[in-house]
Scaffold this motif. Structure first.
Motif, PDB file in Angstrom:
ATOM      1  N   TYR A   1       2.779   1.594   2.454  1.00 52.68           N
ATOM      2  CA  TYR A   1       1.713   1.618   1.446  1.00 52.68           C
ATOM      3  C   TYR A   1       1.454   0.244   0.826  1.00 52.68           C
ATOM      4  N   TYR A   2       2.329  -0.716   1.052  1.00 54.16           N
ATOM      5  CA  TYR A   2       2.141  -2.037   0.464  1.00 54.16           C
ATOM      6  C   TYR A   2       0.852  -2.713   0.976  1.00 54.16           C
ATOM      7  N   PRO A   3       0.622  -2.801   2.298  1.00 49.61           N
ATOM      8  CA  PRO A   3      -0.636  -3.411   2.771  1.00 49.61           C
ATOM      9  C   PRO A   3      -1.872  -2.631   2.318  1.00 49.61           C
ATOM     10  N   TYR A   4      -1.762  -1.328   2.265  1.00 48.62           N
ATOM     11  CA  TYR A   4      -2.862  -0.474   1.771  1.00 48.62           C
ATOM     12  C   TYR A   4      -3.232  -0.906   0.354  1.00 48.62           C
ATOM     13  N   THR A   5      -2.227  -1.111  -0.464  1.00 50.33           N
ATOM     14  CA  THR A   5      -2.454  -1.530  -1.848  1.00 50.33           C
ATOM     15  C   THR A   5      -3.114  -2.903  -1.900  1.00 50.33           C
ATOM     16  N   LEU A   6      -2.657  -3.821  -1.039  1.00 44.92           N
ATOM     17  CA  LEU A   6      -3.242  -5.164  -1.025  1.00 44.92           C
ATOM     18  C   LEU A   6      -4.715  -5.134  -0.631  1.00 44.92           C
ATOM     19  N   VAL A   7      -5.041  -4.373   0.397  1.00 52.76           N
ATOM     20  CA  VAL A   7      -6.437  -4.278   0.830  1.00 52.76           C
ATOM     21  C   VAL A   7      -7.279  -3.611  -0.257  1.00 52.76           C
ATOM     22  N   ALA A   8      -6.731  -2.577  -0.886  1.00 50.97           N
ATOM     23  CA  ALA A   8      -7.450  -1.889  -1.967  1.00 50.97           C
ATOM     24  C   ALA A   8      -7.748  -2.852  -3.115  1.00 50.97           C
ATOM     25  N   LEU A   9      -6.768  -3.665  -3.483  1.00 49.24           N
ATOM     26  CA  LEU A   9      -6.988  -4.641  -4.554  1.00 49.24           C
ATOM     27  C   LEU A   9      -8.024  -5.681  -4.142  1.00 49.24           C
ATOM     28  N   GLY A  10      -7.855  -6.225  -2.957  1.00 48.76           N
ATOM     29  CA  GLY A  10      -8.722  -7.306  -2.506  1.00 48.76           C
ATOM     30  C   GLY A  10     -10.171  -6.904  -2.336  1.00 48.76           C
ATOM     31  N   ARG A  11     -10.422  -5.734  -1.830  1.00 49.66           N
ATOM     32  CA  ARG A  11     -11.814  -5.322  -1.587  1.00 49.66           C
ATOM     33  C   ARG A  11     -12.585  -5.140  -2.893  1.00 49.66           C
ATOM     34  N   THR A  12     -11.871  -4.932  -3.982  1.00 49.69           N
ATOM     35  CA  THR A  12     -12.527  -4.795  -5.285  1.00 49.69           C
ATOM     36  C   THR A  12     -12.511  -6.099  -6.077  1.00 49.69           C
ATOM     37  N   GLY A  13     -11.895  -7.143  -5.496  1.00 48.05           N
ATOM     38  CA  GLY A  13     -11.867  -8.439  -6.164  1.00 48.05           C
ATOM     39  C   GLY A  13     -10.749  -8.591  -7.177  1.00 48.05           C
ATOM     40  N   ILE A  14      -9.815  -7.674  -7.148  1.00 45.40           N
ATOM     41  CA  ILE A  14      -8.661  -7.781  -8.054  1.00 45.40           C
ATOM     42  C   ILE A  14      -7.596  -8.606  -7.357  1.00 45.40           C
ATOM     43  N   GLY A  15      -7.051  -9.563  -8.050  1.00 46.06           N
ATOM     44  CA  GLY A  15      -6.063 -10.454  -7.453  1.00 46.06           C
ATOM     45  C   GLY A  15      -4.662  -9.873  -7.435  1.00 46.06           C
ATOM     46  N   ALA A  16      -3.777 -10.615  -6.821  1.00 44.97           N
ATOM     47  CA  ALA A  16      -2.376 -10.198  -6.673  1.00 44.97           C
ATOM     48  C   ALA A  16      -1.670 -10.075  -8.022  1.00 44.97           C
ATOM     49  N   ASP A  17      -2.229 -10.682  -9.065  1.00 47.31           N
ATOM     50  CA  ASP A  17      -1.611 -10.594 -10.390  1.00 47.31           C
ATOM     51  C   ASP A  17      -1.509  -9.155 -10.867  1.00 47.31           C
TER      52      ASP A  17
END
Length: 191
Positions: free
Chosen positions: A81-97
């Motif tokens: 689920y970690y990569p899923y979370t990263l893609v979900a954040l990135g596609r909405t413009g939310i950063g890794a923070d």
């Protein structure tokens, strides 16, 4: 396609990308950010990630399996689920923070694979995809132990207790003291 198969395939894809940089670009704003968010949206759509839900299967049912097997499966799901979370954040413009559980995830994986701790410290979440097969093997070995009647032995209980305690500490929960001697003899094998 099975939910976990989709996530495993996504993990393969993101393992060749510098996801920290991807999230940085996606959250920066501007034309390059828009392109990156569009790229991540295309990944989301290609993998049909809207259909992937953290349904809790088999968590909702939680069949009886050894605590150690359950622990390995939980670690496996964390990785997938970690990569899923990263893609979900990135596609909405939310950063890794916004991702607060990075160190917690690494802590859980290190408790399941203690011999990988130095590598996890060195490579961080970039190593997670490369540990999927190792955890797969642990799961299969533990299933075999369960099928041959070797489940719930003292070693497995102690190992599961150590991982559960580590996970609780990582997520800020009160670390329970798990005393395996409190498990009734009727359900636990003793040495």
């Amino acid at each position: 396609m099975c939910e976990l198969s989709t996530l495993k395939s996504l993990s393969q894809l993101t393992s060749v990308m510098r996801m920290d940089r991807v999230l940085e670009i996606a959250s920066a704003g501007g034309a390059e950010s828009d392109k990156m968010k569009s790229f991540l949206e295309s990944i989301w759509q290609s993998y049909k990630l809207d259909e992937v839900k953290n349904k809790g299967y088999p968590i909702a049912e939680r069949p009886f399996i050894s605590p150690l097997l359950w622990t390995y499966f939980t670690a496996y799901r964390h990785i997938l689920y970690y990569p899923y979370t990263l893609v979900a954040l990135g596609r909405t413009g939310i950063g890794a923070d916004a991702l607060e559980n990075k160190d917690k995830t690494l802590s859980i994986i290190a408790s399941v694979l203690p011999h990988q701790k130095d590598n996890l410290d060195k490579f961080g979440t970039d190593l997670l995809h490369h540990l999927i097969d190792e955890i797969d093997q642990l799961i299969l070995r533990e299933i075999e132990r369960t099928l041959t009647g070797e489940d719930n032995d003292k070693r497995g209980m102690e190992r599961a207790a150590a991982v559960i305690t580590s996970a609780a500490a990582a997520f800020g929960a009160a670390s329970p003291k798990i005393d395996i001697s409190m498990i009734p003899d009727s359900i636990a094998k003793r040495d």
